[in-house]
Design a protein around this motif. Structure first.
Motif, PDB file in Angstrom:
ATOM      1  N   VAL A 261     -26.964 -83.925 -59.447  1.00  0.00           N
ATOM      2  CA  VAL A 261     -27.612 -84.774 -58.437  1.00  0.00           C
ATOM      3  C   VAL A 261     -28.609 -85.714 -59.111  1.00  0.00           C
ATOM      4  CG1 VAL A 261     -29.147 -84.787 -56.422  1.00  0.00           C
ATOM      5  CG2 VAL A 261     -27.234 -83.169 -56.532  1.00  0.00           C
TER       6      VAL A 261
ATOM      7  N   ASP B  50     -28.356 -90.413 -50.941  1.00  0.00           N
ATOM      8  CA  ASP B  50     -28.673 -89.233 -50.140  1.00  0.00           C
ATOM      9  C   ASP B  50     -28.401 -88.004 -50.996  1.00  0.00           C
ATOM     10  OD1 ASP B  50     -28.625 -87.015 -48.440  1.00  0.00           O
ATOM     11  OD2 ASP B  50     -27.709 -88.117 -46.789  1.00  0.00           O
TER      12      ASP B  50
ATOM     13  N   ALA C  82     -28.798 -84.777 -50.633  1.00  0.00           N
ATOM     14  CA  ALA C  82     -28.143 -83.631 -49.985  1.00  0.00           C
ATOM     15  C   ALA C  82     -26.650 -83.902 -49.804  1.00  0.00           C
ATOM     16  CB  ALA C  82     -28.804 -83.321 -48.643  1.00  0.00           C
TER      17      ALA C  82
ATOM     18  N   ALA D  35     -24.971 -83.839 -53.217  1.00  0.00           N
ATOM     19  CA  ALA D  35     -24.831 -82.452 -53.686  1.00  0.00           C
ATOM     20  C   ALA D  35     -23.661 -81.766 -52.995  1.00  0.00           C
ATOM     21  CB  ALA D  35     -26.121 -81.675 -53.449  1.00  0.00           C
ATOM     22  N   GLU D  36     -23.526 -81.940 -51.686  1.00  0.00           N
ATOM     23  CA  GLU D  36     -22.412 -81.315 -50.960  1.00  0.00           C
ATOM     24  C   GLU D  36     -21.076 -81.904 -51.418  1.00  0.00           C
ATOM     25  OE1 GLU D  36     -19.749 -79.310 -48.738  1.00  0.00           O
ATOM     26  OE2 GLU D  36     -21.821 -78.731 -49.169  1.00  0.00           O
TER      27      GLU D  36
END
Length: 151
Positions: free
Chosen positions: A14, A33, A35, A38-39
């Motif tokens: 990330v 973004d 998050a 990361a997903e």
């Protein structure tokens, strides 16, 4: 040392992804973004993407990440093609030997997944002439130009 990324590498991936985004023209048209990134990377690492994805890191504490995808060609569904998703090496780790090894690993992975052709991008804000020279030495040829504009 180049290895397949693991979920434990996500914080570093990330961080690297954010640096790549900030240094590219994408920063002018989109926000990062962490998050969501990361997903997305977790799906790629766990092979839960809607296509085959390979994410590879360089270094014990990753100083480089290269990621690519393999999917059916839009011109012939019986042929698989591949493309890079993103590639970043920390400035202090940038050298021809490491770059070549990372690209070797991604290409070997794509070929092993069945890709018959592969495309690489040279981001305009990240030494595009040097990157293009590396690609050309490997047999890549210019195929198209991509331009970006915020709507």
């Amino acid at each position: 040392m180049i290895r397949r990324a693991a979920l434990e590498d996500l914080p570093s991936i990330v961080e690297v992804g954010e640096k790549f985004h900030a240094a590219s023209a994408l920063a002018d048209v989109s926000t990062f973004d962490p998050a969501f990134f990361a997903e997305t990377m977790a799906r790629y690492i766990e092979d839960r993407a809607p296509f085959r994805a390979g994410v590879f890191v360089w270094g014990r504490e990753p100083q480089g990440v290269i990621a690519g995808a393999v999917y059916p060609s839009w011109f012939n569904g019986g042929q698989l093609t591949g493309m890079d998703l993103f590639w970043w090496l920390e400035p202090e780790a940038r050298n021809f030997k490491t770059a070549k090894a990372m690209l070797d690993r991604l290409e070997d992975w794509a070929k092993g997944e069945g890709a018959v052709w592969f495309t690489m991008a040279a981001t305009e804000t990240l030494r595009p002439d040097a990157v293009e020279a590396l690609y050309r030495r490997r047999g890549y040829v210019p195929a198209e130009r991509h331009l970006i504009r915020k709507l």
